[in-house]
Enzyme design. Structure first.
Site, PDB file in Angstrom:
ATOM      1  N   ILE A 106     121.810 -56.550 -43.217  1.00 16.42           N
ATOM      2  CA  ILE A 106     121.410 -57.660 -44.074  1.00 16.42           C
ATOM      3  C   ILE A 106     121.260 -58.893 -43.202  1.00 16.42           C
ATOM      4  O   ILE A 106     122.154 -59.217 -42.408  1.00 16.42           O
ATOM      5  CB  ILE A 106     122.448 -57.917 -45.183  1.00 16.42           C
ATOM      6  CG1 ILE A 106     122.577 -56.690 -46.094  1.00 16.42           C
ATOM      7  CG2 ILE A 106     122.070 -59.145 -46.010  1.00 16.42           C
ATOM      8  CD1 ILE A 106     123.651 -56.826 -47.165  1.00 16.42           C
ATOM      9  N   CYS A 107     120.123 -59.568 -43.316  1.00 15.36           N
ATOM     10  CA  CYS A 107     119.879 -60.814 -42.599  1.00 15.36           C
ATOM     11  C   CYS A 107     120.039 -60.615 -41.085  1.00 15.36           C
ATOM     12  O   CYS A 107     119.427 -59.727 -40.499  1.00 15.36           O
ATOM     13  CB  CYS A 107     120.794 -61.903 -43.149  1.00 15.36           C
ATOM     14  SG  CYS A 107     120.343 -63.585 -42.658  1.00 15.36           S
ATOM     15  N   SER A 108     120.896 -61.403 -40.444  1.00 11.81           N
ATOM     16  CA  SER A 108     121.056 -61.323 -38.989  1.00 11.81           C
ATOM     17  C   SER A 108     121.891 -60.133 -38.546  1.00 11.81           C
ATOM     18  O   SER A 108     122.103 -59.939 -37.354  1.00 11.81           O
ATOM     19  CB  SER A 108     121.679 -62.621 -38.460  1.00 11.81           C
ATOM     20  OG  SER A 108     122.905 -62.892 -39.108  1.00 11.81           O
ATOM     21  N   THR A 126     114.402 -59.260 -40.501  1.00 11.82           N
ATOM     22  CA  THR A 126     115.556 -60.147 -40.460  1.00 11.82           C
ATOM     23  C   THR A 126     115.123 -61.463 -41.092  1.00 11.82           C
ATOM     24  O   THR A 126     113.969 -61.604 -41.518  1.00 11.82           O
ATOM     25  CB  THR A 126     116.069 -60.350 -39.031  1.00 11.82           C
ATOM     26  OG1 THR A 126     117.336 -61.030 -39.061  1.00 11.82           O
ATOM     27  CG2 THR A 126     115.102 -61.173 -38.189  1.00 11.82           C
ATOM     28  N   ALA A 159     115.724 -59.054 -44.921  1.00 15.03           N
ATOM     29  CA  ALA A 159     115.563 -60.441 -44.499  1.00 15.03           C
ATOM     30  C   ALA A 159     116.804 -61.241 -44.889  1.00 15.03           C
ATOM     31  O   ALA A 159     117.913 -60.721 -44.866  1.00 15.03           O
ATOM     32  CB  ALA A 159     114.290 -61.008 -45.116  1.00 15.03           C
TER      33      ALA A 159
END
Length: 318
Positions: A106-108, A126, A159
């Protein structure tokens, strides 16, 4: 059947991303009456009380050996996108993947996944803010900067934070089908599927507008008549607007064109029919308003990456 979902915790972890995974996979949902649900756990390199973003601590009892029995492993956003994950964590992730575990970021968290080398030659998402850095640090990864998530089958990346909800619901759809994913989304009061990419407005089934809003009224009217093959001109007449005025106001309200919105609603309506009925694919397309079987197959494959017959084989109720 036991399917264990494990979230890897780090110091400085953003609690919202952990909460997203817990809401989807940890909360018991007996009302769904599915054959199996998830067992949820946390782990960390150094078990104990880890400081989280916001000034409070998370008590995590399990070490990385928890990954040895995990079926899905979730990597929340990494608090240090410039640092290097430990060799111990990377080895544990590679070993879990080698024995068949599904890895999700998730994300970074994509930075941790990329550091394993498993994303080399693969597409990955990302947060848009970190996409250029991810591409520079890991040039073998095919960074896709403008999507909400990427499903790489055994490696899935999303992202920014809210896109973690989209990806978790997508995983739920893969595991249990569209009806279960939609019901969970309703419980969470979120959209079961969001169209568009990170930089776009997201179109909603019906915007939160007053009952006398002509755009909302036309959308609600069209949703009840998808099999009739209503079009944009029909919706404009319902709203007492010219097609041009209607299209402009519709895009302002939803961020999407009325044609794209209608297409997505028809495709969404087709999913439960494919999964829970024995109707021929051609008949399913007609029931949700597609003029020809070829048009249904073409739009379905473009939206979901597989033909409707493949979707049925993968997600049909057994």
């Amino acid at each position: 059947m036991v399917h264990r979902v494990t979230v890897v915790g780090y110091e400085g972890l953003a609690p919202f991303e952990l909460g997203v995974a817990a809401e989807v996979f940890a909360l018991p949902r007996p009302e769904l009456e599915v054959h199996w649900w998830y067992e949820f756990s946390l782990c960390a390199e150094r078990p104990g009380v880890l400081p989280a973003l916001g000034g409070f601590g998370m008590a995590i009892e399990n070490g990385l050996d928890e990954l040895e029995r995990s079926d899905t492993i979730i990597l929340p956003g990494s608090p240090d996108v410039h640092g290097n994950p430990s060799a111990e964590l990377l080895d544990a992730l590679r070993a879990a993947h080698a024995r068949g575990a599904r890895l999700v970021s998730i994300c970074s968290g994509a930075f941790v996944l990329a550091a394993t080398g498993l994303l080399d030659g693969r597409r990955a998402a990302t947060h848009w803010r970190y996409a250029p850095l991810l591409a520079r640090r890991y040039p073998r990864v095919k960074v896709v900067p403008d999507v909400l998530y990427v499903d790489g089958d055994d490696l899935l990346t999303s992202a920014g934070t809210a896109a973690g909800i989209d990806l978790c619901l997508h995983i739920l759809r893969r595991d249990h089908g569209a009806e279960v994913a939609n019901r969970v989304a309703r419980r969470m009061v979120v959209a079961a599927h969001r169209d568009g990419g990170q930089a776009q407005f997201i179109d909603l089934p019906v915007p939160a507008r007053p009952a006398d809003d002509p755009i909302a009224a036309a959308m609600d009217w069209a949703l009840g008549r998808l099999p009739e093959r209503v079009g944009v001109d029909d919706m404009a007449r319902r709203a007492n607007l010219s097609p041009r005025q209607f299209s402009r106001r519709f895009r302002g309200a939803t961020g999407a064109s009325p044609g794209a919105w209608l297409l997505r609603r028809r495709l969404d309506a087709a999913l439960p029919l494919l999964e829970s009925s024995d109707e021929p694919v051609e008949q399913v397309g007609a029931r949700v308003g597609f003029p020809t079987p070829a048009a249904f197959r073409r739009h379905f494959a473009r939206a979901y990456g597989v033909p409707p017959s493949h979707w049925r084989r993968s997600f049909a109720e057994r």
